[in-house]
Design a protein around this motif. Structure first.
Motif, short mmCIF file in Angstrom:
data_model
loop_
_atom_site.label_atom_id
_atom_site.label_comp_id
_atom_site.label_asym_id
_atom_site.label_seq_id
_atom_site.Cartn_x
_atom_site.Cartn_y
_atom_site.Cartn_z
N THR A 153 0.82 -1.21 0.00
CA THR A 153 0.00 0.00 0.00
C THR A 153 0.86 1.26 0.00
OG1 THR A 153 -1.94 1.06 0.95
CG2 THR A 153 -0.23 0.40 2.51
N THR A 154 0.31 2.30 -0.57
CA THR A 154 0.95 3.63 -0.55
C THR A 154 0.04 4.64 0.15
OG1 THR A 154 2.23 5.15 -1.90
CG2 THR A 154 0.08 4.49 -2.77
N ALA A 155 -0.91 4.09 0.93
CA ALA A 155 -1.86 4.95 1.64
C ALA A 155 -2.48 4.20 2.80
CB ALA A 155 -2.98 5.40 0.69
N VAL A 156 -2.92 4.96 3.80
CA VAL A 156 -3.66 4.39 4.93
C VAL A 156 -4.86 5.29 5.21
CG1 VAL A 156 -3.58 3.82 7.40
CG2 VAL A 156 -1.59 3.33 5.96
N LEU A 157 -6.03 4.68 5.27
CA LEU A 157 -7.25 5.41 5.64
C LEU A 157 -7.37 5.43 7.17
CD1 LEU A 157 -9.61 3.84 2.98
CD2 LEU A 157 -9.40 6.31 3.32
N VAL A 158 -7.89 6.54 7.68
CA VAL A 158 -8.13 6.65 9.12
C VAL A 158 -9.63 6.86 9.31
CG1 VAL A 158 -7.51 7.80 11.26
CG2 VAL A 158 -5.87 7.75 9.37
N ARG A 159 -10.25 5.92 10.02
CA ARG A 159 -11.71 5.95 10.18
C ARG A 159 -12.18 7.28 10.79
NH1 ARG A 159 -13.98 1.16 9.04
NH2 ARG A 159 -12.83 0.09 10.68
N ARG A 160 -13.25 7.84 10.18
CA ARG A 160 -13.87 9.09 10.66
C ARG A 160 -12.88 10.27 10.68
NH1 ARG A 160 -18.69 8.59 13.40
NH2 ARG A 160 -19.57 6.48 13.34
N HIS A 161 -11.86 10.18 9.87
CA HIS A 161 -10.82 11.19 9.93
C HIS A 161 -10.34 11.60 8.52
CE1 HIS A 161 -6.69 12.41 11.90
NE2 HIS A 161 -6.92 13.08 10.81
N GLY A 162 -9.77 10.68 7.75
CA GLY A 162 -9.25 11.05 6.45
C GLY A 162 -8.28 10.02 5.94
N ILE A 163 -7.22 10.47 5.28
CA ILE A 163 -6.29 9.54 4.64
C ILE A 163 -4.87 10.11 4.65
CG2 ILE A 163 -6.63 10.48 2.31
CD1 ILE A 163 -6.59 7.52 1.31
N TYR A 164 -3.89 9.19 4.72
CA TYR A 164 -2.48 9.53 4.52
C TYR A 164 -2.02 8.83 3.24
CZ TYR A 164 -1.80 11.68 9.07
OH TYR A 164 -1.86 12.55 10.13
#
Lengths: 262, 262, 262, 262
Positions: D214-225
């Motif tokens: 992966t080149t990204a991580v989602l953060v629940r109820r928050h957004g994405i890196y």
């Protein structure tokens, strides 16, 4: 008679100057124009709706309040068109109707119908600026929460952009004591709309008093009022709240509760 | 043959001048270009759709009407490309086909197919400007109210941006007597589309006469016509109505009635 | 190695000139850059997706075709980065890899993977330009019409922006003979996507031949190809089709048939 | 005390220069400002949310990392407001608090709360830049996939803009070995949000290690890196992923599976 047309290349300001007009882009009259263009692009103040008022908190007289005129296209506003009132007695000390007729084109300006509502935020909350929009997300939330007098949302990161407010026991004033937390529930009161905007004043004041923790009031079938300690704080709070209202509409339509079960 | 390409940096205007071209940004030919760019950004006039006509109400001859040509990309329009007609006989007194060939590139311009519809607003309502868009909110409302000949909405603050119209008994003309109220019901007639735009003229005129209180007519599966006392009023009415149509689609999709029960 | 960064204030072009670079804003290399920025703002070509190719139909050699490179941010494209091929043998006669290393920064450019698809539009339809987007409205229509090989819509005014095409019996070529009518049904074939873009060529050519009346082909789960007689016609067709696809998604979601019963 | 107001016409930079400020538009401090304005217009970083950090991979010291301050309006950021840290020990070697008081107006800057998260991408993945947004599409996907710890989508063309990553056996590092294919399934881990952004560090690092592809991580109820090999790659990956998240919300709401059955 119609208002002077405010095309984006209007040349008026550079030729006319008085003590409430400035070349400083941070001057309240200039910021009102700049922010109204931004809000127009967000579909918050189209059709002459909405507005913003700024208190000159960093100027020589922090009791001066700048107010846009009523019924004017917000994105075409010019700095010379502002009304200026002085707190605490709210006396008008400048009107654009005193500007030269080549500017006003004999149009008779009136202060925004929101003026008593803006003043309520200044006097009850010591606000530095107050924003009023007709945001469709705000209106939709008042309709989707049609039988409620409060809008609520929790457990969304953006809530952290909003202030935690509390009464300062020594002064009796409501002050920012920090920021809201992710798990806090943001509660925004919803008041019923009235035929005349100025008639909202009583219920707005009542809501402001009843909800010492709020920095905004929703108006059913109308829009929202948001204020802050200064113009940038008010802008940030309004952006964060509108983001949350927009998200809340999507959550509601997908059957997701906006307040998370503990 | 295709139309001359109207890239945003077209240099034509500065080199060619005639009595219907002006360096004043408030001149109708310039305002048509400015507003068409704005409308394009709103997705109202993409794909050469829609348009605007302005009457030079503040110019030396208030009977002159400026009209954009047919089938041209609205956001790339140049002031020299306008047709000019004179009321009341609607005679064309200027055509862009008379401009030098280095401008026209031998393209043969035709006046907008909306011309008889714009003229109906000038003659039946004494309008100062008329806007026609292919707004998707307008088209969706004509589809969602597919078995109705009227679109209705009430109890939304933005309704107050629209004019209250009434017949002046002494002149027989329809005039603005104030603004609509929050609790008023905005009624916009919906007429059926026709294969050729000019064939809409009869039903548009009929709707204008049957609905003396309206400042707009929806065209099913097509878009909307909005007019006003001058160009800025027409722009404001169009913005306010489009806001209401957009909101009405959302309300309908959420099962919320657009006309509130008393 | 990554591509040179194309910030909006890139200074390269003014310092480097060759016969396929021009200061004329209507030159194909400049128009590709201008239109890609526009398409980017429409969310049609983000993430390096999509593209546009223009044939220099009004230049000294109308057989020259300008093509953007592969995998480049479309909104940051510079005129010197174009490939140029010559019809009919499609031989590459210019590559940006020949530009000075202070421009290319040793990045090795490849022509867009869409090249054989663009070429199909030039050779089979005598197109003047071809646009490829990843429009979400296009992708959604291919999903909502997931079991169909044609997208259809009728009785929407915007259909009239599209060309009526017919075979010229004397030349055997497909030519524009007028515009579609309001009551016509627009039919756009949908082809299945392939792992490699160039492998779409056969099915795109097949669709172009099978549907002599179409000026566009949808690609399932991918996007759309739209072409026209020149760059402005291609742009207008693409805008009108995207408007119709966007509306079709809304109609479908509201349970409204996109083809009206007679 | 509130932050200095960052109006778009702020004049500070031209008057103040130090070794971490440059007139080169490609300098990290300038790119952070440029990209934050772009992200603001996309509704990704309103209300002071989100941010971006860039490593000066092409500069004289590729271990320098530029970081925006905490709680600042992202679209009004100025190059002199950046923090600079040096890898690998992450020591702060520049703070905007050292700038002249006529710039800082005595405001005390703090580095972005995202700093340890950005650093995780630099140290665990050798990233050249890291983007964090509060994209509503990202938040909605974490809600619509509310009982899942992975977001998945396959068979959409835009997936091809994302990198295929693999462990380099000789170095043990994760490297780009090509691009994802159309038929590949993009898997993005979703981690749970925490009250304090820095407390996300452990679970973000865990997700980065558990999902080498992966080149990204989602953060629940928050957004994405989202991160990438350099700033432009990070930007492209973020655009492509956000496009896919936006499409996924529409697909989910239309009952279309985001992972296609084989």
């Amino acid at each position: 008679m119609s208002a002077p047309c405010h095309c984006s290349k209007s040349e008026g300001t550079s030729q006319y100057v008085d003590e409430h007009i400035s070349s400083d882009p941070h001057h309240p009259a200039n910021l009102i124009c700049e922010l109204c263009r931004l809000f127009y692009d967000n579909n918050w103040v189209t059709g002459t709706g909405g507005g913003i008022s700024i208190r000159d908190t960093k100027g020589p007289n922090p009791n001066l309040v700048y107010i846009a005129p009523s019924g004017i296209q917000k994105e075409r506003l010019q700095p010379w068109e502002m009304f200026v009132a002085e707190l605490p007695d709210e006396k008008l000390i400048r009107t654009p109707n005193s500007c030269p007729p080549e500017l006003t084109k004999s149009y008779k300006y009136k202060p925004s119908a929101c003026t008593p509502l803006f003043m309520s935020c200044y006097t009850l909350r010591d606000a530095g600026a107050c924003i009023h929009t007709h945001s469709q997300a705000a209106v939709m939330c008042t309709l989707l929460w049609g039988d409620k007098v409060e809008f609520e949302i929790s457990h969304i990161e953006q809530i952290k952009a909003l202030p935690k407010l509390a009464v300062n026991e020594s002064t009796g004033k409501i002050e920012k004591v920090g920021s809201m937390q992710f798990y806090d529930t943001l509660v925004i009161p919803i008041i019923e709309n009235t035929p005349h905007e100025e008639d909202l004043t009583d219920s707005l004041q009542e809501a402001i008093k009843k909800y010492p923790g709020t920095t905004a009031v929703l108006v059913r079938r109308h829009g929202i009022y948001v204020w802050g300690e200064d113009v940038w704080k008010a802008k940030v709070y309004n952006e964060a709240i509108d983001y949350l209202l927009e998200l809340a509409v999507k959550m509601k339509q997908s059957g997701i509760a906006t307040v998370k079960e503990a």
